[in-house]
Design a protein around this motif. Sequence first.
Motif, PDB file in Angstrom:
ATOM      1  N   ASP A 293      58.058  22.189  59.326  1.00  0.00           N
ATOM      2  CA  ASP A 293      58.861  22.507  58.141  1.00  0.00           C
ATOM      3  C   ASP A 293      58.427  21.726  56.906  1.00  0.00           C
ATOM      4  OD1 ASP A 293      60.324  24.256  59.634  1.00  0.00           O
ATOM      5  OD2 ASP A 293      62.020  22.903  59.967  1.00  0.00           O
ATOM      6  N   GLU A 472      64.937  14.024  57.323  1.00  0.00           N
ATOM      7  CA  GLU A 472      66.320  13.669  57.696  1.00  0.00           C
ATOM      8  C   GLU A 472      67.292  13.687  56.514  1.00  0.00           C
ATOM      9  OE1 GLU A 472      66.274   9.968  59.723  1.00  0.00           O
ATOM     10  OE2 GLU A 472      65.579  10.809  61.625  1.00  0.00           O
ATOM     11  N   LYS A 475      68.070  17.279  55.230  1.00  0.00           N
ATOM     12  CA  LYS A 475      68.791  18.031  56.266  1.00  0.00           C
ATOM     13  C   LYS A 475      70.252  17.594  56.325  1.00  0.00           C
ATOM     14  CE  LYS A 475      65.258  19.506  59.566  1.00  0.00           C
ATOM     15  NZ  LYS A 475      64.843  19.458  60.998  1.00  0.00           N
ATOM     16  N   LYS A 476      70.451  16.285  56.218  1.00  0.00           N
ATOM     17  CA  LYS A 476      71.820  15.760  56.247  1.00  0.00           C
ATOM     18  C   LYS A 476      72.587  16.226  55.024  1.00  0.00           C
ATOM     19  CE  LYS A 476      74.394  11.442  56.690  1.00  0.00           C
ATOM     20  NZ  LYS A 476      74.272   9.945  56.820  1.00  0.00           N
ATOM     21  N   LEU A 478      72.160  18.910  53.259  1.00  0.00           N
ATOM     22  CA  LEU A 478      72.429  20.353  53.314  1.00  0.00           C
ATOM     23  C   LEU A 478      73.251  20.768  54.529  1.00  0.00           C
ATOM     24  CD1 LEU A 478      68.894  21.685  52.243  1.00  0.00           C
ATOM     25  CD2 LEU A 478      70.937  21.448  50.815  1.00  0.00           C
ATOM     26  N   GLY A 479      73.599  19.794  55.380  1.00  0.00           N
ATOM     27  CA  GLY A 479      74.398  20.102  56.560  1.00  0.00           C
ATOM     28  C   GLY A 479      73.611  20.736  57.681  1.00  0.00           C
ATOM     29  N   ILE A 480      72.269  20.689  57.589  1.00  0.00           N
ATOM     30  CA  ILE A 480      71.443  21.353  58.604  1.00  0.00           C
ATOM     31  C   ILE A 480      71.506  20.609  59.934  1.00  0.00           C
ATOM     32  CG2 ILE A 480      69.067  21.986  59.214  1.00  0.00           C
ATOM     33  CD1 ILE A 480      68.575  22.459  56.242  1.00  0.00           C
ATOM     34  N   GLN A 481      71.630  19.265  59.886  1.00  0.00           N
ATOM     35  CA  GLN A 481      71.706  18.495  61.134  1.00  0.00           C
ATOM     36  C   GLN A 481      72.916  18.912  61.956  1.00  0.00           C
ATOM     37  OE1 GLN A 481      71.553  14.407  59.760  1.00  0.00           O
ATOM     38  NE2 GLN A 481      69.439  14.221  60.447  1.00  0.00           N
ATOM     39  N   ASN A 482      74.054  19.130  61.284  1.00  0.00           N
ATOM     40  CA  ASN A 482      75.256  19.557  62.009  1.00  0.00           C
ATOM     41  C   ASN A 482      75.058  20.943  62.621  1.00  0.00           C
ATOM     42  OD1 ASN A 482      76.644  17.214  61.373  1.00  0.00           O
ATOM     43  ND2 ASN A 482      77.455  18.055  59.451  1.00  0.00           N
ATOM     44  N   GLU A 483      74.350  21.825  61.894  1.00  0.00           N
ATOM     45  CA  GLU A 483      74.081  23.150  62.433  1.00  0.00           C
ATOM     46  C   GLU A 483      73.197  23.068  63.670  1.00  0.00           C
ATOM     47  OE1 GLU A 483      72.373  25.452  59.319  1.00  0.00           O
ATOM     48  OE2 GLU A 483      74.090  25.227  57.975  1.00  0.00           O
ATOM     49  N   GLU A 484      72.182  22.170  63.629  1.00  0.00           N
ATOM     50  CA  GLU A 484      71.290  22.016  64.774  1.00  0.00           C
ATOM     51  C   GLU A 484      72.049  21.460  65.971  1.00  0.00           C
ATOM     52  OE1 GLU A 484      68.291  19.529  63.136  1.00  0.00           O
ATOM     53  OE2 GLU A 484      67.067  21.196  62.403  1.00  0.00           O
ATOM     54  N   GLU A 487      74.127  24.251  67.405  1.00  0.00           N
ATOM     55  CA  GLU A 487      73.278  25.182  68.145  1.00  0.00           C
ATOM     56  C   GLU A 487      72.899  24.603  69.499  1.00  0.00           C
ATOM     57  OE1 GLU A 487      68.932  27.408  67.689  1.00  0.00           O
ATOM     58  OE2 GLU A 487      69.838  26.338  65.997  1.00  0.00           O
TER      59      GLU A 487
END
Length: 500
Positions: A293, A472, A475-476, A478-484, A487
């Motif tokens: 990415d 990191e 991602k944090k 944008l809230g992507i870590q929580n989405e991962e 998932e």
Amino acid sequence: MNIAILIGVSDYVRATKLPACKNDVQIINKVITHCGKYEAVLLIDNETSSASVKGKVSDFIRRHENEKIEEIFFYFSGHGLFTDGEFHYAMTDYDPKRIKNTTYENSEIDQLIKSLSPDLTVKIVDACNAGVNYIKDLDGYSKALNERKSEFKHCYFMLSSEYSQNSFADNNLSFFTKSFIECIATSETESIRYKDLMDYISDAFMSNKEQTPLFINQANYTEIFIHQDQSLKEILSNSLRGLAQRQLEKIPQATLIDRIRADSKRFMKQEEAMGIYQKIKDVTNESKKFPNDGKDIFDIFVSDIDNYKLIPKVYQISKWLHANPGLFFASPTYSVEVKEKKVLKNRHAFYNSLIKMGGFEDDDYKIIEETVSVPKGIGSVIEVPFKALEIKAVSLFDNVNSSTMYIVPFISRTQMIIFNYVSHSITVGWDGEVMQDDNDIWESSVYELIDEDKIFDHVRRLFEYFEGFSLEPIKKSLGIQNEEKLEAGNVILQIEHNKE
């Protein structure tokens, strides 16, 4: 009721395998089960992924939450690391990019133990670094452990080594656990106190400067570990002999000259060794982009550093070189500092304390100043192509900050150690960035020079790790870590559903 939790992790996906650790936990289990003291024992030496171990321990604790627990005995053998004020027990799936998910945090285990309110807590940790050392101030580590002990009614904490050291093992048994077992097998008394174990282990490692066990307790030294009998001593003695014989059987029958010739293959000529050293830089220059990415988010720039003073927290590496002299072609440099020291005013204060049958009082001490040499820098004893490498991931977007990784190699005639350090940058003003100095960890790995492919693979893995580290913060944000995480949780739930 007395209960025990025994965990041994030998297999690792991304770290060195530790074959001795499974033997460690199995021989400890022989002691625990034979003595008859513990009514419930949880042994984990297979299926040692983080999720599996955490689930088993949590279930075990829940089954006994309504019991009156007199003692809980916790034992761990495997990789361990200390970072950000937290000790982590590394599980089979340990991943430095996902430390919290792939390790068992000591604070989480402590919370589970405290939920049972045991009268006595015993924690024995034989944590092997096996060539991977996480450098941090030992004073902070010891302080954290000492502060933690006050959270328990009574406790004994026994660790296989001080923080700045490695713990050692052969392929059959870790040396710390072996000493623990030898104390029982050779004891002339039926009752063995925890204090007896600490004394025996301390004596066993007295002349070993590379590994010093650490003991912290909040108890009165009268607590009994086990009441043993002759049959247990025979079981343990036979186990030790069996493991020793197995080790001997693995040693090939060869003449002295054969062994010298075989060992000499580890030694490299200067030109060969410097070629490997130079190729580390070549590997870092293989790509100007991250592989995943990060390739569309950062540009990569690699530059040489020709002065050790320019790398962050160099004093930590200097401390390591001071504690491990002569292993590599590098040495610490020192600065002179004046420190205060509390000492007894005179010998009469000592005799007065004996008469009073108490400890020393503040009036018995005075403060003096002493001059000490403190390791602060690094000096190379040979010419090398570069002192260190600075790898910058420069952001292409205003809302993404840059990151930096440092690689510092040292070499000997047979080995190479590679230190690495990563840090995020923060925005200053409209267009400026400065590197955050909030990372306390220099991580290092040791390889044989004849395994040069492993050295280059390690550098490539560091590059991949650096990509994840650089991503990191955004991602944090944008809230992507929580989405991962969500998932991943759904995947686990689906797996559990399929099992049913």
